[in-house]
Every structure is written in structure tokens, then in C-alpha cells.
Design a protein around this motif. Structure first.
Motif, PDB file in Angstrom:
ATOM      1  N   PRO A 290       0.800  -1.222   0.000  1.00 55.55           N
ATOM      2  CA  PRO A 290       0.000   0.000   0.000  1.00 55.55           C
ATOM      3  C   PRO A 290       0.835   1.275   0.000  1.00 55.55           C
ATOM      4  O   PRO A 290       0.368   2.305  -0.424  1.00 55.55           O
ATOM      5  CB  PRO A 290      -0.809  -0.128   1.287  1.00 55.55           C
ATOM      6  CG  PRO A 290       0.087  -0.903   2.205  1.00 55.55           C
ATOM      7  CD  PRO A 290       0.829  -1.873   1.333  1.00 55.55           C
ATOM      8  N   GLU A 291       2.100   1.238   0.502  1.00 56.33           N
ATOM      9  CA  GLU A 291       2.991   2.382   0.471  1.00 56.33           C
ATOM     10  C   GLU A 291       4.357   1.957   0.973  1.00 56.33           C
ATOM     11  O   GLU A 291       4.531   0.855   1.492  1.00 56.33           O
ATOM     12  CB  GLU A 291       2.459   3.544   1.320  1.00 56.33           C
ATOM     13  CG  GLU A 291       2.295   3.242   2.796  1.00 56.33           C
ATOM     14  CD  GLU A 291       1.731   4.426   3.559  1.00 56.33           C
ATOM     15  OE1 GLU A 291       2.210   5.555   3.340  1.00 56.33           O
ATOM     16  OE2 GLU A 291       0.810   4.231   4.375  1.00 56.33           O
ATOM     17  N   SER A 292       5.341   2.858   0.828  1.00 54.41           N
ATOM     18  CA  SER A 292       6.713   2.544   1.216  1.00 54.41           C
ATOM     19  C   SER A 292       7.181   3.523   2.295  1.00 54.41           C
ATOM     20  O   SER A 292       6.794   4.701   2.281  1.00 54.41           O
ATOM     21  CB  SER A 292       7.635   2.655  -0.007  1.00 54.41           C
ATOM     22  OG  SER A 292       8.998   2.544   0.380  1.00 54.41           O
ATOM     23  N   PRO A 293       8.026   3.062   3.235  1.00 55.79           N
ATOM     24  CA  PRO A 293       8.551   3.976   4.260  1.00 55.79           C
ATOM     25  C   PRO A 293       9.604   4.930   3.697  1.00 55.79           C
ATOM     26  O   PRO A 293       9.871   5.975   4.282  1.00 55.79           O
ATOM     27  CB  PRO A 293       9.151   3.032   5.309  1.00 55.79           C
ATOM     28  CG  PRO A 293       9.471   1.786   4.553  1.00 55.79           C
ATOM     29  CD  PRO A 293       8.432   1.665   3.491  1.00 55.79           C
ATOM     30  N   GLN A 294      10.200   4.568   2.565  1.00 58.90           N
ATOM     31  CA  GLN A 294      11.219   5.399   1.925  1.00 58.90           C
ATOM     32  C   GLN A 294      10.966   5.427   0.421  1.00 58.90           C
ATOM     33  O   GLN A 294      10.493   4.441  -0.149  1.00 58.90           O
ATOM     34  CB  GLN A 294      12.631   4.856   2.196  1.00 58.90           C
ATOM     35  CG  GLN A 294      13.065   4.924   3.657  1.00 58.90           C
ATOM     36  CD  GLN A 294      13.239   6.358   4.133  1.00 58.90           C
ATOM     37  OE1 GLN A 294      13.593   7.251   3.358  1.00 58.90           O
ATOM     38  NE2 GLN A 294      12.974   6.596   5.420  1.00 58.90           N
ATOM     39  N   PRO A 295      11.273   6.560  -0.233  1.00 61.86           N
ATOM     40  CA  PRO A 295      11.044   6.628  -1.679  1.00 61.86           C
ATOM     41  C   PRO A 295      11.994   5.727  -2.447  1.00 61.86           C
ATOM     42  O   PRO A 295      13.157   5.552  -2.080  1.00 61.86           O
ATOM     43  CB  PRO A 295      11.288   8.110  -2.005  1.00 61.86           C
ATOM     44  CG  PRO A 295      12.178   8.598  -0.906  1.00 61.86           C
ATOM     45  CD  PRO A 295      11.800   7.828   0.308  1.00 61.86           C
ATOM     46  N   THR A 296      11.485   5.143  -3.517  1.00 62.13           N
ATOM     47  CA  THR A 296      12.275   4.280  -4.386  1.00 62.13           C
ATOM     48  C   THR A 296      12.720   5.071  -5.615  1.00 62.13           C
ATOM     49  O   THR A 296      11.903   5.706  -6.285  1.00 62.13           O
ATOM     50  CB  THR A 296      11.447   3.065  -4.835  1.00 62.13           C
ATOM     51  OG1 THR A 296      11.018   2.334  -3.677  1.00 62.13           O
ATOM     52  CG2 THR A 296      12.252   2.154  -5.736  1.00 62.13           C
ATOM     53  N   ALA A 297      14.011   5.062  -5.879  1.00 61.78           N
ATOM     54  CA  ALA A 297      14.536   5.757  -7.064  1.00 61.78           C
ATOM     55  C   ALA A 297      14.210   4.950  -8.316  1.00 61.78           C
ATOM     56  O   ALA A 297      14.091   3.722  -8.273  1.00 61.78           O
ATOM     57  CB  ALA A 297      16.040   5.951  -6.908  1.00 61.78           C
ATOM     58  N   PRO A 298      14.057   5.632  -9.459  1.00 64.51           N
ATOM     59  CA  PRO A 298      14.121   7.088  -9.605  1.00 64.51           C
ATOM     60  C   PRO A 298      12.774   7.734  -9.307  1.00 64.51           C
ATOM     61  O   PRO A 298      11.727   7.079  -9.370  1.00 64.51           O
ATOM     62  CB  PRO A 298      14.474   7.238 -11.082  1.00 64.51           C
ATOM     63  CG  PRO A 298      13.793   6.078 -11.750  1.00 64.51           C
ATOM     64  CD  PRO A 298      13.881   4.946 -10.763  1.00 64.51           C
ATOM     65  N   LEU A 299      12.800   9.038  -8.982  1.00 65.53           N
ATOM     66  CA  LEU A 299      11.560   9.767  -8.764  1.00 65.53           C
ATOM     67  C   LEU A 299      10.784   9.871 -10.076  1.00 65.53           C
ATOM     68  O   LEU A 299      11.364  10.046 -11.133  1.00 65.53           O
ATOM     69  CB  LEU A 299      11.862  11.176  -8.245  1.00 65.53           C
ATOM     70  CG  LEU A 299      12.458  11.284  -6.833  1.00 65.53           C
ATOM     71  CD1 LEU A 299      12.818  12.725  -6.533  1.00 65.53           C
ATOM     72  CD2 LEU A 299      11.499  10.749  -5.791  1.00 65.53           C
ATOM     73  N   ASP A 300       9.471   9.752  -9.969  1.00 67.46           N
ATOM     74  CA  ASP A 300       8.638   9.896 -11.157  1.00 67.46           C
ATOM     75  C   ASP A 300       8.413  11.377 -11.473  1.00 67.46           C
ATOM     76  O   ASP A 300       8.115  11.724 -12.628  1.00 67.46           O
ATOM     77  CB  ASP A 300       7.291   9.190 -10.935  1.00 67.46           C
ATOM     78  CG  ASP A 300       6.586   8.879 -12.237  1.00 67.46           C
ATOM     79  OD1 ASP A 300       7.252   8.415 -13.196  1.00 67.46           O
ATOM     80  OD2 ASP A 300       5.373   9.115 -12.321  1.00 67.46           O
ATOM     81  N   ALA A 301       8.526  12.222 -10.452  1.00 73.39           N
ATOM     82  CA  ALA A 301       8.425  13.676 -10.656  1.00 73.39           C
ATOM     83  C   ALA A 301       9.052  14.353  -9.454  1.00 73.39           C
ATOM     84  O   ALA A 301       9.063  13.824  -8.345  1.00 73.39           O
ATOM     85  CB  ALA A 301       6.977  14.119 -10.813  1.00 73.39           C
ATOM     86  N   LEU A 302       9.616  15.550  -9.674  1.00 73.11           N
ATOM     87  CA  LEU A 302      10.195  16.353  -8.596  1.00 73.11           C
ATOM     88  C   LEU A 302       9.851  17.814  -8.867  1.00 73.11           C
ATOM     89  O   LEU A 302      10.196  18.361  -9.906  1.00 73.11           O
ATOM     90  CB  LEU A 302      11.712  16.178  -8.530  1.00 73.11           C
ATOM     91  CG  LEU A 302      12.409  16.923  -7.396  1.00 73.11           C
ATOM     92  CD1 LEU A 302      11.979  16.377  -6.037  1.00 73.11           C
ATOM     93  CD2 LEU A 302      13.935  16.838  -7.535  1.00 73.11           C
ATOM     94  N   VAL A 303       9.167  18.439  -7.905  1.00 74.27           N
ATOM     95  CA  VAL A 303       8.761  19.826  -8.042  1.00 74.27           C
ATOM     96  C   VAL A 303       9.553  20.649  -7.044  1.00 74.27           C
ATOM     97  O   VAL A 303       9.522  20.400  -5.832  1.00 74.27           O
ATOM     98  CB  VAL A 303       7.249  19.996  -7.799  1.00 74.27           C
ATOM     99  CG1 VAL A 303       6.863  21.468  -7.901  1.00 74.27           C
ATOM    100  CG2 VAL A 303       6.462  19.150  -8.784  1.00 74.27           C
ATOM    101  N   ASP A 304      10.280  21.654  -7.544  1.00 71.84           N
ATOM    102  CA  ASP A 304      11.087  22.533  -6.695  1.00 71.84           C
ATOM    103  C   ASP A 304      10.182  23.655  -6.164  1.00 71.84           C
ATOM    104  O   ASP A 304       9.561  24.389  -6.933  1.00 71.84           O
ATOM    105  CB  ASP A 304      12.228  23.118  -7.528  1.00 71.84           C
ATOM    106  CG  ASP A 304      13.202  23.920  -6.688  1.00 71.84           C
ATOM    107  OD1 ASP A 304      12.980  24.020  -5.458  1.00 71.84           O
ATOM    108  OD2 ASP A 304      14.171  24.461  -7.246  1.00 71.84           O
ATOM    109  N   LEU A 305      10.125  23.800  -4.829  1.00 72.84           N
ATOM    110  CA  LEU A 305       9.289  24.811  -4.215  1.00 72.84           C
ATOM    111  C   LEU A 305      10.063  26.096  -3.871  1.00 72.84           C
ATOM    112  O   LEU A 305       9.444  27.081  -3.447  1.00 72.84           O
ATOM    113  CB  LEU A 305       8.642  24.268  -2.923  1.00 72.84           C
ATOM    114  CG  LEU A 305       7.814  23.001  -3.061  1.00 72.84           C
ATOM    115  CD1 LEU A 305       7.196  22.630  -1.720  1.00 72.84           C
ATOM    116  CD2 LEU A 305       6.738  23.163  -4.126  1.00 72.84           C
ATOM    117  N   ALA A 306      11.365  26.072  -4.047  1.00 70.69           N
ATOM    118  CA  ALA A 306      12.171  27.253  -3.680  1.00 70.69           C
ATOM    119  C   ALA A 306      11.923  28.404  -4.644  1.00 70.69           C
ATOM    120  O   ALA A 306      11.600  28.203  -5.804  1.00 70.69           O
ATOM    121  CB  ALA A 306      13.640  26.874  -3.666  1.00 70.69           C
TER     122      ALA A 306
END
Length: 254
Positions: A238-254
Motif C-alpha cells: 500500500p505504500e513505502s517507508p522510503q522513496p524508491t529511485a528514480p523519482l517519477d516527478a520532482l517539483v522545486d518549491l524554492a
């Protein structure tokens, strides 16, 4: 002077979502909200979630037993004579045994009926309360999303999903919260789900996972303005405790 429906369509069409889902709008308001849904991803996703909740509320047509069912059955127990008359003829031992068994069986049947009626009522009442709680939570979530997206300082950034689709992140420091809107072209393969992450100083924290077969979601994240990135991964259900690479998307909030 503008007509009331025209004024409503301009100013507070978002507030019609609850009545729209419950089919409580007149023809003019429904047409106005249908037009609004074509242009508002947030309302469209919220409407889908509310439709799901109301469908569950109506799932498996049932009726609540009469409120006095338990009292009536218990009253029948007290009115059912289980002792012989004051001056009965002296029965044979075999007759006494059979009569006693019949009385015991009758009493047991009435008690069982009372217990079954109460149990059914409790189960159905629990289902109603659970569905109502989900509907109230969906409405609260809708109001929270609207307050964040309507904040004067809201900032919106987006990115593409490698698997096809888009993730949009709206964040407000005044609300100290943000909204992640995920719209994928399709759900991941069986046994896999999309999972959202907030990232600060390189440390990821799960912001929630979608269900199997789900390809769209609107997620409120409190404290989102303090984060530097939002990431999306595909994980085992149902979900993972840590993200698995590679990311499917990355949004920069800075």
C-alpha cells in the motif's frame, strides 16, 4: 442589475459542489457548475471523491429497523406466560418434559429475535455513522483546499510525471499549508501505487499514497511552505517507508 444566478456563478460557484453531488441544484445552477467543472481541476477531483463517498452511503439498499423493535420484542417476553396455571391438572412426566422444552424453545426464539434485531440495528447504524463521517471529512477537506488556493500569497508550481501526467503544487505561507494535485494518465501496474513525498534538507517524508488503481488525488499538506521539494514515486502497495529511485516527478518549491 445582475440576475441572482449570474452573481452566484461569478462569485461562489465553488460552494455549489456539495449540492451538485447530492443532485440538489436547479437546472440553471447545475449548468453553471457543469461549465465550471470543465475548467477547475480541484472541483472536478473533489466532486469525484464526494460521488464515491455518497455512492458508498447508498451502497446495498437497506432500512433501519423500527426504533421500538427491541422494546417490543422484550415486552413480548414479559407477556409470554412461561409458568403453568395456578391450579393445573397434574400432567404426566413425559408431558411436563415436552411442555418445558417447548417453553424453553419459544423463549429462546424470542430472545434470539430481540438480539438479532438489536445487532442488525447496531451494524446498520455504524455504517451510516461511518459514511457520514467520510462525507463530513470530504467537505472539510474541500473547504481547506479552497482556503489554500484562495490565499492572496498562494504560489503554484508544477512538473511532469515520467510515467505520463502532471503534478501541481500550490503553497501558501499565510495558511502554512499547501495542496498537491496529482493527475496521471493512468494508474500504475497491479500491486503498485503513486506515493507523494515532501522533502526538506534532503530528508523525505511521506505525504500519502494513492490506492491501487487510483490515478488522481488532491492532498492537503500542513506545513508545506517549509519544504524545499515535492516528489512523486511509484511504490509497492500500500505504500513505502522510503522513496524508491528514480523519482517519477520532482517539483522545486524554492
Amino acid at each position: 442589475m445582475s440576475a441572482p444566478h449570474e452573481k452566484r456563478e461569478r462569485n461562489d460557484v465553488h460552494s455549489l459542489i456539495g449540492a451538485y453531488v447530492l443532485d440538489a441544484l436547479d437546472d440553471i445552477d447545475r449548468a453553471a457548475f457543469d461549465r465550471h467543472l470543465r475548467d477547475c481541476d480541484v472541483c472536478r477531483l473533489e466532486a469525484d471523491e464526494l460521488f464515491e463517498v455518497t455512492a458508498r452511503l447508498a451502497d446495498g439498499a437497506w432500512s433501519v429497523p423500527p426504533p421500538r423493535l427491541r422494546d417490543n420484542v422484550l415486552a413480548e417476553i414479559s407477556n409470554t406466560r412461561q409458568l403453568p396455571p395456578a391450579v393445573p391438572p397434574r400432567p404426566r412426566a413425559q408431558d411436563r418434559s415436552r411442555r418445558g422444552l417447548r417453553l424453553v424453545a419459544a423463549a429462546a426464539a424470542v430472545v434470539a429475535a430481540a438480539g438479532a434485531g438489536v445487532a442488525v440495528y447496531q451494524v446498520q447504524d455504524s455504517r451510516v455513522r461511518d459514511a457520514q463521517s467520510r462525507l463530513e471529512a470530504a467537505r472539510a477537506s474541500e473547504a481547506r483546499v479552497r482556503s489554500i488556493l484562495g490565499a492572496p500569497d498562494v504560489q503554484t508550481r508544477s512538473g511532469e510525471l515520467r510515467s505520463g501526467g502532471r503534478v501541481t503544487v500550490s503553497s501558501s505561507r499565510l495558511q502554512n499549508a499547501g495542496v498537491i494535485m496529482l493527475t496521471a494518465d493512468s494508474a500504475p501496474a497491479a500491486g503498485r501505487v503513486y506515493q507523494m513525498w515532501t522533502i526538506q534538507s534532503g530528508a523525505p517524508t511521506s505525504a500519502g499514497a494513492l490506492r491501487e488503481g487510483q490515478s488522481a488525488a488532491v492532498q492537503v499538506v500542513e506545513g508545506l511552505p517549509a519544504m524545499s521539494n515535492v516528489g512523486i514515486t511509484i511504490e509497492r502497495a500500500p505504500e513505502s517507508p522510503q522513496p524508491t529511485a528514480p523519482l517519477d516527478a520532482l517539483v522545486d518549491l524554492a
